[in-house]
Design an enzyme around this catalytic site. Structure first.
Site, mmCIF file in Angstrom:
data_model
loop_
_atom_site.group_PDB
_atom_site.id
_atom_site.type_symbol
_atom_site.label_atom_id
_atom_site.label_comp_id
_atom_site.label_asym_id
_atom_site.label_seq_id
_atom_site.Cartn_x
_atom_site.Cartn_y
_atom_site.Cartn_z
ATOM 1 N N HIS A 271 29.781 61.255 8.921
ATOM 2 C CA HIS A 271 28.969 60.340 7.889
ATOM 3 C C HIS A 271 29.901 59.070 7.773
ATOM 4 C CE1 HIS A 271 26.222 59.069 5.173
ATOM 5 N NE2 HIS A 271 26.091 59.815 4.233
ATOM 6 N N HIS B 59 23.705 57.630 16.796
ATOM 7 C CA HIS B 59 22.727 57.924 15.482
ATOM 8 C C HIS B 59 21.567 58.755 15.452
ATOM 9 C CE1 HIS B 59 21.108 56.768 11.565
ATOM 10 N NE2 HIS B 59 22.226 56.175 11.274
ATOM 11 N N ASP C 85 29.255 51.810 11.190
ATOM 12 C CA ASP C 85 30.665 52.048 11.015
ATOM 13 C C ASP C 85 31.522 51.450 11.955
ATOM 14 O OD1 ASP C 85 30.642 53.678 8.528
ATOM 15 O OD2 ASP C 85 29.395 55.311 9.967
#
Ligand SMILES: CC(C)(COP(=O)(O)OP(=O)(O)OC[C@H]1O[C@@H](n2cnc3c(N)ncnc32)[C@H](O)[C@@H]1OP(=O)(O)O)[C@@H](O)C(=O)NCCC(=O)NCCS
Length: 378
Positions: A222, A262, A313
């Site tokens: 995450h 994802h 990210d």
């Protein structure tokens, strides 16, 4: 047991009704309260976006001014929290510190025991302001630096950089962080937000919900992935290796590459579009395009070879690195932003609450299996 079997990791399961965030994973669309993230990234601010998430509509001029000043006024931390931060071991990471300190914040919040809508909104202002302060203050304490008092004339992003570095941040740095905060502010039922809603639904309290959410965010699958990306870039740089070759070897060894893939997006993560652009621009402006260039080479390769897209990210790592931010502050910065979304979801959950208690498909020993005396066990 007769219950339906669901996909591992609850893939594809709709677990709540929510009016906060909409994602179309096939088309690469993300919208807060119906407004496309691309519009918000260009035109909005973190303060305005937080108002939108909490209230369901954009504020008018007066409402925005009042909201921003209330958020700035909430920049205050009980001295006992600061004293506690001083006692943490040097080995504690900023995410561990944040998780523990946020739990303790409830002791000093006048509304601690009040779970009403209005009290949760008040606590959300406090938590949003205080979480940013804790990250900045702890970083200075661990470096043996003086704590920088908050500047209530600055934006949320600007004040964080001020309290972190002790110098007034440039407009570019402030706006870059502001956009990053907008992009990270909410993302529907991601793991940490789901955790927050589950905790809130027991009629526990918002501090518990956000403490749990921080614990979930910390994981490398995450929010912890942004730190993983930068560690990878550093490792490649240190080894003097070719980025594509390095990553190819990792993939051949069945290792995952942080910042790619994802659960929901099957196309480009719309947040990555902005972070890529910011990373490139900052690289050019600073005369240090190395992190961007390495990232871009890796992205093009993984895109082509594995058909995986960069997620939020991936380019936040090179963006924060070029801003001079320490690597273990990347995930805490994610938390600083996501607090807005966590709070919106906790409030929404409690406004129409029902305990969240799913079932499991039982795959254990057959029932009935019988107890046998220890002397007769094999
Ligand atoms: C985000 C993530 C956890 C989603 O997980 P998921 O929906 O459960 O998908 P899976 O982990 O089952 O991946 C599906 C396939 O793609 C591969 N894959 C997914 N992400 C990958 C990555 N980052 N690097 C290499 N392979 C990856 C998996 O190995 C798997 O391949 P397989 O079917 O051959 O076994 C996953 O993509 C990941 O671990 N990414 C890296 C961590 C990260 O960046 N997290 C931040 C998300 S915003």
């Amino acid at each position: 047991m007769g219950t339906a079997v669901v996909g591992k990791g609850l893939e594809g399961i709709v677990a709540a009704n929510s009016g906060i965030c909409w994602i179309d994973g096939d088309a690469g669309v993300l919208a807060y309260r119906g407004i496309d993230i691309h519009e918000l990234a260009v035109h909005s601010t973190f303060e305005e976006t937080t108002f939108l998430l909490w209230n369901g509509h954009l504020p008018n001029e007066l409402a925005l001014r009042e909201f921003s000043s209330q958020l700035a006024l909430a920049r205050s931390l009980d001295q006992r929290i600061v004293d506690m931060l001083r006692t943490f071991p040097k080995s504690a990471t900023p995410m561990e510190v944040l998780r523990t300190a946020v739990s303790a914040l409830s002791f000093y919040d006048a509304d601690e025991k009040d779970n009403s809508h209005d009290a949760n909104v008040r606590k959300s202002y406090n938590l949003t302001a205080q979480i940013a302060m804790i990250v900045a203050i702890y970083d200075r304490l661990r470096k043996g630096l003086e704590i920088v008092p908050p500047d209530r004339s600055l934006s949320h992003a600007g004040n964080f950089l001020w309290m972190l570095n002790g110098v007034k941040p440039s407009e570019t740095a402030t706006r870059t962080l502001d956009i990053a905060l907008i992009l990270h502010a909410d993302h529907e039922l991601n793991a940490s937000t789901f955790a927050a809603r589950v905790i809130a639904a027991t009629l526990s309290d918002i501090h518990s919900a956000i403490t749990g959410a921080i614990g979930a965010l910390k994981g490398p699958l995450h929010g912890g992935a942004n730190e993983g990306v930068m560690r990878l870039l550093y490792a490649i740089d240190k080894a003097g290796a070719d980025p594509v070759e390095y990553v190819r070897n990792m993939l051949a060894a069945k290792q995952k590459i942080s910042g790619f893939g994802h659960r929901v997006y099957k196309t480009e993560d719309p947040r990555a579009t902005h972070l890529r652009a910011m990373s490139e621009q900052l690289g050019k402006d600073s005369g240090h395009p190395k992190w961007y260039e390495m990232s871009r080479a890796i992205e093009l390769y993984i895109n082509k070879d594995k058909k995986l897209n960069a997620n939020v990210d991936f380019y936040s790592a090179s963006t924060y690195a070029t801003l001079g931010i320490d690597i273990d502050l990347y995930t805490p910065i994610f938390a600083i932003s996501r607090t807005a979304g966590w709070a919106a979801h906790v409030i929404e959950q409690l406004d129409d609450n029902r305990l969240i208690r799913p079932r499991a498909e039982y795959i254990g020993p057959v029932y009935p299996s019988h107890w046998i005396a220890v002397s007769e066990r094999p």
